[in-house]
Design an enzyme around this catalytic site. Structure first.
Site, short mmCIF file in Angstrom:
data_model
loop_
_atom_site.label_atom_id
_atom_site.label_comp_id
_atom_site.label_asym_id
_atom_site.label_seq_id
_atom_site.Cartn_x
_atom_site.Cartn_y
_atom_site.Cartn_z
N TYR A 108 -48.19 37.79 -23.89
CA TYR A 108 -48.11 37.49 -24.99
C TYR A 108 -49.50 38.76 -25.80
CZ TYR A 108 -51.72 33.62 -27.20
OH TYR A 108 -52.66 32.24 -28.02
N THR A 112 -52.81 39.03 -25.90
CA THR A 112 -53.81 39.04 -26.13
C THR A 112 -53.15 39.40 -24.05
OG1 THR A 112 -54.48 36.97 -24.63
CG2 THR A 112 -55.27 36.82 -26.27
N LYS A 113 -52.75 39.89 -23.71
CA LYS A 113 -52.14 40.15 -22.13
C LYS A 113 -51.95 41.35 -22.08
CE LYS A 113 -52.04 36.52 -20.68
NZ LYS A 113 -51.01 35.20 -20.76
N CYS A 114 -51.87 42.38 -20.92
CA CYS A 114 -51.98 43.68 -20.62
C CYS A 114 -51.53 44.42 -21.40
CB CYS A 114 -51.98 44.25 -19.73
SG CYS A 114 -53.03 43.66 -17.67
#
Ligand SMILES: *Cc1c(COP(=O)(O)O)cnc(C)c1O
Length: 369
Positions: free
Chosen positions: A176, A178-180
Site C-alpha cells: 500500500y 504508505t508501507k515500507c
C-alpha cells in the site's frame, strides 16, 4: 509542512511504468514473475505469490490452509481492519487476545484462548517490530496450529537473524502507498509450502488451472479449467514494475528509517513520553515510530498547528461498531485500549530531511515540557 507519510517515488519507478505501458503487456506477465522472484530472494522464502493487497493475501492464506466455517483464528485487536475482516471473509471467527506493552500480541494470553476449534494464529508485527515468534511458533507446534503472519509493516525486519517471510508458515506483505515499499496497491504471500503456494496461485485468479492444456495433448494453449471457485486478486505488471524498483531501494529506505528512529530516540530522551524499543533477537523495519503521551489529542492538535502531520495506530478492532456487533466491547482488552488512548505515530519515511526530523523533536520537546 511535514506530512505524516509520503511514498518515495523516483524516475526509476515512473520510467518502469511507462515501459510497461509501451510494452502493451499490462498484467500477469513477466514483471509480476520478476517481482515475485526478487521477493523470494529477499525474504528467503521458497515461494512468493503477489496479489492486489495484503487483505487478499491474508484471505487466500486462510483459505489455502482450509480455514473457514466453524474455525477460530487467534489474533490481536491492535491492528487494521484488514486482519479481522479477512478472517471473517474466510468464514472463520476472529478470537482477539490482548497485546503487551510492545503493541504486539502477548504470547502469554494466547494459550488461554485456544479451543478445539482454533486453527491458526495471525500475529501482527506492529510498526515493523516482529512478534515473539519463538513463543508463538512453540505454541503453534504444541497445539497443531498454523501461523499466518501479518507482515504489512515488517518487510525487511528480522527475527533471530531470519528475514521476515521465512519465519511463519505463511507471511503476508502489503505494498500500500504508505508501507515500507509500495506498488500503489498490492500485497504478497511468502511460504515454503509447495502445496499452499500452488493453491494460492490458483485462487488468486478465479481458480483457473492454466496448465490443464498440458494434460490434453493436441489441445491448444487456449484451454483452461476452473478447478475451484477462486477470486480476482492478481497483481498487474504496472504495479509489479513499481515494486521491482522499490525493492531495489529497500536497503536504502530501511537504513534511512533506522537513522530517523535513532534521531527520535536520542532527541526525545527525558521527555514526558514513552518511546519504542526493539525486542531482543529482532530488528524492526521501523515502518512507524509510535510514542505514548498524556493528553494525546491535545499533543496532536498542537503538532498540527505547527504543520507537523501525525497519525494514530490503531483504533483497536474491539472499539469499532462492526466488531461490537460480534460481541466485543471497549472494556475487553485493557492494554490495547490504554495504548490506543496514548499513542501518536510520528512521521518516519526515507524522504524526510534531517532538518524536518529535528523540527519534530524540537516541537515535541516544547509541547511536552
Ligand atoms: C495496511 C495494513 C494491512 C492491509 O494492507 P492492504 O495492502 O491495504 O490490504 C493489513 N494489516 C495491517 C496491520 C496494516 O497496517
Amino acid at each position: 509542512m511535514i506530512p505524516f507519510a509520503t511514498p518515495s517515488i523516483g524516475k526509476e519507478e515512473t520510467d518502469a511504468v511507462i515501459a510497461v505501458l509501451n510494452s502493451k503487456w499490462l498484467t500477469m506477465g513477466k514483471k509480476v514473475f520478476e517481482f515475485e522472484e526478487m521477493l523470494a530472494k529477499f525474504t528467503g522464502a521458497k515461494h512468493v505469490i503477489t496479489v492486489n493487497s495484503c487483505t487478499a493475501a491474508l484471505h487466500l492464506s486462510l483459505l489455502a490452509y482450509g480455514i473457514g466455517k466453524g474455525d477460530e483464528v487467534i489474533t490481536t485487536p491492535y491492528t487494521f481492519a484488514a486482519t479481522g475482516n479477512s478472517i471473517i471473509h474466510a468464514g472463520a471467527t476472529p478470537v482477539f487476545v490482548d497485546v503487551g506493552r510492545d503493541f504486539n500480541i502477548n504470547p502469554e494470553n494466547i494459550e488461554d484462548a485456544i479451543t478445539p476449534r482454533t486453527k491458526a494464529i495471525i500475529p501482527v508485527d506492529f510498526a515493523g517490530q516482529p512478534c515473539d515468534y519463538s513463543s508463538i511458533i512453540g505454541l503453534a507446534d504444541e497445539y497443531d496450529l498454523v501461523v499466518i503472519e501479518d507482515a504489512a509493516h515488517s518487510l525487511g525486519a528480522e527475527h533471530c537473524h531470519m528475514k521476515i517471510g521465512s519465519v511463519a508458515n505463511a507471511t503476508c506483505f502489503s505494498f500500500y502507498a504508505t508501507k515500507c515499499i509500495t506498488t500503489g496497491e498490492g500485497g504478497a504471500i511468502a511460504t515454503d509450502d509447495d502445496k499452499i503456494a500452488e493453491t494460492i496461485r490458483k485462487l488468486r485468479l478465479h481458480g483457473l488451472s492454466s496448465d490443464a492444456w498440458k494434460r490434453y495433448s493436441g489441445v491448444g494453449k487456449w484451454y483452461y479449467e476452473i478447478e475451484e471457485i477462486g477470486w480476482k486478486y492478481n497483481m498487474t505488471d504496472i504495479n509489479a514494475a513499481i515494486g521491482i524498483e522499490q525493492l531495489k531501494k529497500e536497503e536504502r529506505f530501511y537504513q534511512r528509517r533506522v537513522d530517523i528512529a535513532e534521531h527520535y530516540t536520542k532527541g526525545l530522551q527525558g521527555c514526558k513520553c514513552g518511546l519504542p524499543t526493539e525486542n531482543p533477537n529482532t530488528s524492526s523495519a521501523w515502518h512507524l515510530y509510535p510514542i505514548l503521551v498524556n493528553n494525546r489529542n491535545d499533543v496532536i492538535n498542537q503538532l498540527a498547528q505547527l504543520e507537523i502531520g501525525t497519525s494514530v495506530h490503531f483504533i483497536p478492532l474491539h472499539h469499532h461498531p462492526a466488531y461490537q456487533r460480534l460481541g466485543y466491547s471497549e472494556s475487553d482488552f485493557p492494554v490495547a485500549t490504554s495504548l490506543y488512548e496514548h499513542e501518536i505515530s510520528l512521521p518516519i519515511y526515507p524522504g524526510m530531511t534531517d532538518e524536518q526530523v529535528q523540527m519534530v523533536i524540537t516541537a515535541l520537546r516544547e509541547i511536552l515540557a
